[in-house]
Motif scaffolding. Sequence first.
Motif, short mmCIF file in Angstrom:
data_model
loop_
_atom_site.label_atom_id
_atom_site.label_comp_id
_atom_site.label_asym_id
_atom_site.label_seq_id
_atom_site.Cartn_x
_atom_site.Cartn_y
_atom_site.Cartn_z
N LEU A 62 53.91 -13.86 36.69
CA LEU A 62 54.09 -12.52 37.72
C LEU A 62 55.20 -13.29 38.80
O LEU A 62 55.57 -13.22 39.19
N SER A 63 54.07 -14.29 39.23
CA SER A 63 54.75 -14.85 40.68
C SER A 63 53.05 -16.40 40.40
O SER A 63 52.48 -16.79 39.56
N GLY A 64 53.98 -16.83 42.03
CA GLY A 64 53.16 -18.30 42.20
C GLY A 64 51.97 -18.61 42.03
O GLY A 64 51.02 -19.15 41.90
N SER A 65 51.50 -16.87 42.79
CA SER A 65 49.67 -17.56 42.88
C SER A 65 49.50 -16.85 41.76
O SER A 65 48.13 -17.36 41.71
N PRO A 66 49.62 -16.31 40.84
CA PRO A 66 49.00 -16.04 40.05
C PRO A 66 48.71 -16.98 39.20
O PRO A 66 47.92 -16.86 38.12
N ALA A 67 49.73 -17.37 38.66
CA ALA A 67 49.92 -18.74 38.09
C ALA A 67 48.59 -20.28 38.60
O ALA A 67 47.89 -20.09 37.64
N GLY A 124 50.11 -26.45 53.35
CA GLY A 124 49.80 -26.86 52.30
C GLY A 124 49.86 -24.74 51.71
O GLY A 124 50.62 -24.84 53.02
N HIS A 125 49.98 -24.32 50.55
CA HIS A 125 50.03 -22.88 50.44
C HIS A 125 48.57 -22.20 50.42
O HIS A 125 47.38 -23.33 50.17
N LEU A 126 48.61 -20.73 50.35
CA LEU A 126 46.83 -20.40 50.79
C LEU A 126 46.48 -20.60 49.68
O LEU A 126 45.44 -20.75 49.87
N SER A 127 47.45 -20.85 48.49
CA SER A 127 46.55 -20.40 46.95
C SER A 127 45.76 -21.93 46.71
O SER A 127 45.80 -22.60 45.49
N HIS A 128 46.18 -23.26 47.43
CA HIS A 128 45.76 -24.10 47.66
C HIS A 128 44.06 -24.23 48.60
O HIS A 128 43.56 -25.26 48.72
N GLY A 129 43.33 -23.06 48.35
CA GLY A 129 41.98 -23.26 49.32
C GLY A 129 42.18 -22.24 50.51
O GLY A 129 41.09 -22.54 51.33
N PHE A 180 52.86 -28.25 47.85
CA PHE A 180 52.91 -28.08 49.45
C PHE A 180 54.77 -26.98 49.66
O PHE A 180 54.71 -26.59 48.89
N SER A 181 54.27 -26.33 50.54
CA SER A 181 55.09 -25.01 51.36
C SER A 181 55.80 -25.59 52.39
O SER A 181 56.91 -25.00 52.61
N ALA A 182 55.58 -26.60 53.07
CA ALA A 182 55.76 -27.30 54.26
C ALA A 182 55.76 -28.35 54.67
O ALA A 182 55.27 -28.69 56.08
N ILE A 189 54.53 -27.20 42.37
CA ILE A 189 56.24 -27.55 42.64
C ILE A 189 56.26 -26.75 42.96
O ILE A 189 58.56 -26.35 43.13
N ALA A 190 55.92 -25.31 42.97
CA ALA A 190 56.69 -24.15 43.64
C ALA A 190 58.09 -24.57 44.30
O ALA A 190 59.28 -24.15 44.41
N HIS A 191 58.08 -25.24 45.26
CA HIS A 191 59.55 -25.77 46.72
C HIS A 191 59.82 -26.36 46.43
O HIS A 191 61.36 -26.04 46.33
N THR A 249 55.13 -24.23 39.03
CA THR A 249 56.45 -23.56 39.70
C THR A 249 56.48 -22.09 39.55
O THR A 249 56.54 -21.35 39.23
N THR A 250 57.46 -22.22 40.51
CA THR A 250 57.69 -20.69 40.76
C THR A 250 58.81 -20.58 40.21
O THR A 250 59.30 -21.90 40.47
N THR A 251 59.65 -19.21 40.25
CA THR A 251 61.27 -19.81 39.73
C THR A 251 61.92 -19.22 40.45
O THR A 251 63.42 -19.12 40.11
N HIS A 252 61.80 -18.56 41.74
CA HIS A 252 62.38 -17.90 42.71
C HIS A 252 63.07 -18.60 43.43
O HIS A 252 63.72 -18.37 44.73
N LYS A 253 62.69 -19.81 43.88
CA LYS A 253 62.65 -20.96 45.35
C LYS A 253 63.87 -21.70 45.02
O LYS A 253 64.92 -21.41 44.32
N THR A 254 64.06 -22.92 44.87
CA THR A 254 65.36 -23.96 45.04
C THR A 254 65.51 -23.92 43.28
O THR A 254 67.04 -23.91 43.15
C1 PLP Z 1 55.33 -19.97 47.18
C2 PLP Z 1 54.74 -20.89 46.72
C3 PLP Z 1 53.76 -20.52 45.71
C4 PLP Z 1 53.25 -18.76 46.08
O1 PLP Z 1 54.52 -18.03 45.01
P1 PLP Z 1 54.14 -16.61 45.25
O2 PLP Z 1 55.52 -15.89 43.83
O3 PLP Z 1 55.20 -15.88 46.74
O4 PLP Z 1 52.83 -16.40 44.76
C5 PLP Z 1 52.33 -21.27 45.53
N1 PLP Z 1 52.25 -22.22 45.89
C6 PLP Z 1 52.94 -22.70 46.85
C7 PLP Z 1 53.71 -23.99 46.81
C8 PLP Z 1 54.26 -22.27 46.92
O5 PLP Z 1 55.09 -22.16 48.24
#
Ligand code: PLP
Length: 414
Positions: free
Chosen positions: A94-99, A123-128, A173-175, A200-202, A224-229
């Motif tokens: 459904l989104s990146g974090s649940p993935a 890094g991202h919140l979901s990386h620990g 990463f996210s940043a 590879i979300a970003h 990966t998320t599908t809604h970023k790049t």
């Molecule tokens: C954006 C992002 C996510 C999370 O995506 P959500 O759809 O906001 O849950 C996970 N990992 C990375 C690296 C991201 O940048």
Amino acid sequence: MKYNHLQQQDPAVWAIIEKEEQRQNDELELIASENYVSPAVLEAMATVLTNKYSEGYAGHRYYGGNAVIDEIELLAIDRVKQLFQAEHVNVQPLSGSPANAAVYMAFLNPGDKVLGLKLDHGGHLSHGHKVNFSGRLYNFVQYGVNDKTGVIDMDEVREIALREKPKMIVAGFSAYSREIDWQKFKDIADEVGAYTFADIAHIAGLIAGKQIKNPVPIFDVVSTTTHKTLRGPRGAIIMCKEKYAKQINSAVFPGMQGGPHDHITAAKAVAFGEALRPEFIEYSKQIILNAQAMAQEFIDRGYRIISGGTDNHLMVIDLSAKSSVGKEAERTLEKIGISVSRSTIPNDPNPPMNPSGIRIGTPAVTTRGMKEEEMKLIVSYIDEALENKENDLKLNNLKEKVKLLCAEFPIPTK
Ligand SMILES: *Cc1c(COP(=O)(O)O)cnc(C)c1O
């Protein structure tokens, strides 16, 4: 957009949506994780596919009437396989974090050790992170970027991996604005017998557009998320080696989720179709050219960019030389119609709610058709705003300039 029924039946909701569409049109979106989907993606989301329950997978559903839904899910999967040379694909997250939760569930037990990038180093919140499920359920140890270069130090990654013997290594990463050496991560993981997981979300869109190296053939599993790049609907996908197909599928459903969002699956399929076109390569190239033009202009104006520049769509800017901080800059720029996100810088002396930097990205403005010249103009507006943050007259004037620029490059809605 045309919303005839909505406008007549529920003018209150309709008016809010219209207002947001106007805002998106009149303002500049520089948040690195955002983008504008095409009208075709928008249309696919607003369809009767939302009416269906289809727990399970094609040919093995827990509800009747899914023959047509199977077709859309298989089409989406097939397009991802082409885009990323993936052996197995799950398009239901459904989104990146649940993935990411599903990936961890597929490979780990609670308490297992995982190595990931520190949040304040990109890094991202979901990386620990400790406030996230990932940090609470699993035993994360973290690597960071080098103090001087701002680049991930692969010697340090190897050193920590050898010492800690994690069961999984997470890259992504996210940043962070530099290319990741996927093969090096894989070599280190092999040395300690760890699974390799790339998030590879970003950068998924830049990989699909062939501008950044693809980890999918190298790594065990990639999310990966599908809604970023990638410029699709909000959602995510997981790709993995065939031998992990079953454990990934069961972790997504029934492990983490119930029914998939079939209307979103359709919109994902449309976005993957767009990413397979040659124009998407041009789009990805321009995103990076735009980010590099922007970074150079910031540097020329005396700003410090973490790692000194960018290889991708984003940059993290340290504002301390300009005696500003992230939250204040975010607010000032909001006043002139520019959205950015505050960001920590590596080893930030300030707290995460008010960190020392901002993160800026070019995917959305590139979708609008802007090029290097507009990037320089935008940086000049940002710089002027930050230099005149108390001067409302000046800020109002800049807001008008931003609006005029936006009018030349409308967002894709019609
Ligand atoms: C954006 C992002 C996510 C999370 O995506 P959500 O759809 O906001 O849950 C996970 N990992 C990375 C690296 C991201 O940048």
